[in-house]
Design an enzyme around this catalytic site. Sequence first.
Site, PDB file in Angstrom:
ATOM      1  N   ASP A   1      42.513  10.096  13.133  1.00  0.00           N
ATOM      2  CA  ASP A   1      43.611   9.901  12.192  1.00  0.00           C
ATOM      3  C   ASP A   1      44.739   9.137  12.884  1.00  0.00           C
ATOM      4  OD1 ASP A   1      44.609  11.894  13.897  1.00  0.00           O
ATOM      5  OD2 ASP A   1      43.927  13.448  12.527  1.00  0.00           O
TER       6      ASP A   1
ATOM      7  N   ASP B   1      48.769   8.964  13.392  1.00  0.00           N
ATOM      8  CA  ASP B   1      50.072   9.606  13.220  1.00  0.00           C
ATOM      9  C   ASP B   1      51.164   8.583  13.501  1.00  0.00           C
ATOM     10  OD1 ASP B   1      48.785  12.011  12.750  1.00  0.00           O
ATOM     11  OD2 ASP B   1      48.762  12.530  14.878  1.00  0.00           O
TER      12      ASP B   1
ATOM     13  N   ASP C   1      51.928  15.918  25.679  1.00  0.00           N
ATOM     14  CA  ASP C   1      51.229  16.633  26.742  1.00  0.00           C
ATOM     15  C   ASP C   1      50.739  15.728  27.880  1.00  0.00           C
ATOM     16  OD1 ASP C   1      49.382  15.615  24.943  1.00  0.00           O
ATOM     17  OD2 ASP C   1      48.335  17.501  24.580  1.00  0.00           O
TER      18      ASP C   1
HETATM   19  P1  ATP Z   1      42.525  14.191  18.643  1.00  0.00           P
HETATM   20  O1  ATP Z   1      43.235  13.941  17.336  1.00  0.00           O
HETATM   21  O2  ATP Z   1      41.585  13.150  19.047  1.00  0.00           O
HETATM   22  O3  ATP Z   1      41.959  15.536  18.694  1.00  0.00           O
HETATM   23  P2  ATP Z   1      45.151  13.963  19.691  1.00  0.00           P
HETATM   24  O4  ATP Z   1      45.652  13.695  21.071  1.00  0.00           O
HETATM   25  O5  ATP Z   1      45.479  12.962  18.645  1.00  0.00           O
HETATM   26  O6  ATP Z   1      43.608  14.186  19.802  1.00  0.00           O
HETATM   27  P3  ATP Z   1      46.508  15.820  18.029  1.00  0.00           P
HETATM   28  O7  ATP Z   1      46.365  17.295  17.995  1.00  0.00           O
HETATM   29  O8  ATP Z   1      46.149  15.011  16.848  1.00  0.00           O
HETATM   30  O9  ATP Z   1      45.663  15.368  19.274  1.00  0.00           O
HETATM   31  O10 ATP Z   1      47.995  15.517  18.457  1.00  0.00           O
HETATM   32  C1  ATP Z   1      48.616  14.255  18.321  1.00  0.00           C
HETATM   33  C2  ATP Z   1      49.552  14.009  19.484  1.00  0.00           C
HETATM   34  O11 ATP Z   1      50.569  15.006  19.522  1.00  0.00           O
HETATM   35  C3  ATP Z   1      48.900  14.074  20.857  1.00  0.00           C
HETATM   36  O12 ATP Z   1      48.324  12.857  21.208  1.00  0.00           O
HETATM   37  C4  ATP Z   1      50.060  14.437  21.737  1.00  0.00           C
HETATM   38  O13 ATP Z   1      50.847  13.305  22.005  1.00  0.00           O
HETATM   39  C5  ATP Z   1      50.874  15.354  20.864  1.00  0.00           C
HETATM   40  N1  ATP Z   1      50.506  16.769  21.058  1.00  0.00           N
HETATM   41  C6  ATP Z   1      49.582  17.465  20.381  1.00  0.00           C
HETATM   42  N2  ATP Z   1      49.515  18.724  20.805  1.00  0.00           N
HETATM   43  C7  ATP Z   1      50.423  18.846  21.787  1.00  0.00           C
HETATM   44  C8  ATP Z   1      50.849  19.917  22.613  1.00  0.00           C
HETATM   45  N3  ATP Z   1      50.296  21.108  22.520  1.00  0.00           N
HETATM   46  N4  ATP Z   1      51.830  19.657  23.504  1.00  0.00           N
HETATM   47  C9  ATP Z   1      52.393  18.447  23.594  1.00  0.00           C
HETATM   48  N5  ATP Z   1      52.036  17.404  22.845  1.00  0.00           N
HETATM   49  C10 ATP Z   1      51.072  17.581  21.950  1.00  0.00           C
HETATM   50 MG    MG Z   2      45.061  13.128  16.489  1.00  0.00          MG
END
Ligand code: ATP
Ligand code: MG
Length: 461
Positions: free
Chosen positions: A75, A77, A154
Amino acid sequence: MITKIISKVFGRRKATASPAKAGPVIYGPSKHHIRKDLISRGARKTCEELQRAGHTAFVVGGAVRDLLLGFQPKDFDVATSAHPDQVRALFRRSRIIGRRFQIVHVMWGAETVEVSTYRAHFTKEAEEERQDEHGRVLSDNVFGTQAEDAVRRDFTVNALFYDPVKEEVWDYQHGVKDLIAKKLVMIGDPATRYREDPVRMLRAARLSAKLGFDIEPRTAQPIRELKPLLAHVPQARLFEEILKLLLSGSAVACVQRLRELDLHHGLLPLLDNALEDPVTGPFALAALRATDERLRDDKPVSPAFLLAALLWGRVESRWKALEAGGEPSTPALHSAMHDALDAQRGKLAIPRRFDATMKELWLLQPRFLQRGGQRPHRLLEHPRFRAAYDFFELRARSGDAPLDVAKWWEDFQEAAPHDRDELLRAVVHDGQHEGGQKKRRRRRGGRGRKPAEGAAAEESP
Ligand code: ATP
Ligand code: MG
């Protein structure tokens, strides 16, 4: 492909690097391969609108990371300087969600884009005020600059921004460098960041496995000591993260990584027991592998199927034990299912919405061994036949059910109606079907017991 992309980014990086710490390193369109048409229509239009209204707006996080690596993002964001009410006012089809930290959902046809305002990361003192005794962050609702928004994320590779208007990648945290080195590096002090949010430990396992990255030693080091903090995370959030891990398309690698980090023990019994059981462990692993393959082939996957597979070892061993203690087969299976779900609920609760499907899959298992009379026809008509058969077949391939029976069912499903009768007759001749029936006759004749367990099994699901 990845190497090509990376070398393209890396090769030109030095030339464009902004002075360290002063601001982001900005990679222009000639320095990377992310073209705006790789961004979803909704995310692109959202950024364009926000920028037109005078705000800054970028695609952020996982999508930028995945695109740089040549993966298709799940997705897109958006992060922006606009406050939630400003975002809301710009888009007719949008709504503000969340209380602690408000984000805006902007709808474009079937796509929903999550838009968040840049958020600050807090100083140590301010952080302490906002934390519980375990260091978990309790309140989160303070806006910040884009640079601060990068710092509160993170991992460095998750803190990259992409501007779909100028086609630029903005990097505040050396994310591109770590991406090229295939390293997962925590932003800031890893121990502090895990204390703020222990789920980051699971995210480290999932993302490193999914991306094929190493976890940088400094980032991995505190996990062993801090993993008990996961016990304070609300069950629903923990479950959500486990589900993400299981449905990441790299479940086998994720579980392997969890084991390396010793994160699978105790706190996550679902994975712990399932894979270590010598009898049903191979089946649980096969189910994880099958899920990965289905996702790779863009086929739908059912979380309930996978959860049922992970808990099957517990159900089956309890079932066998109860049967050995003299309990009739079907009631024994019912008790075993409830025991397994209760035991799991005491640790990591599986939401009840999955219960019905899991139970159905389990209850249908003995029916594959009952091939007398019209029973196979009835089983074939069961609405959950296909999933239950896949479950049985996977068990058979893992040594947990008779392979010849799984093969028979494969033939039976594919056969034309008159060939099906032939297959049923063959079972009678071979005497293979008697597993359920012999027992039933024995019970009926020998002890005059009613109702027959086979019949009960047939009616119960
Ligand atoms: P994926 O969607 O592929 O599982 P993602 O990195 O996009 O991985 P998401 O949960 O969609 O994970 O989160 C989007 C973004 O928000 C992350 O890339 C990160 O920058 C931030 N993020 C998410 N969870 C955390 C957290 N627990 N602590 C700090 N930043 C976070
Ligand atoms: Mg994501």
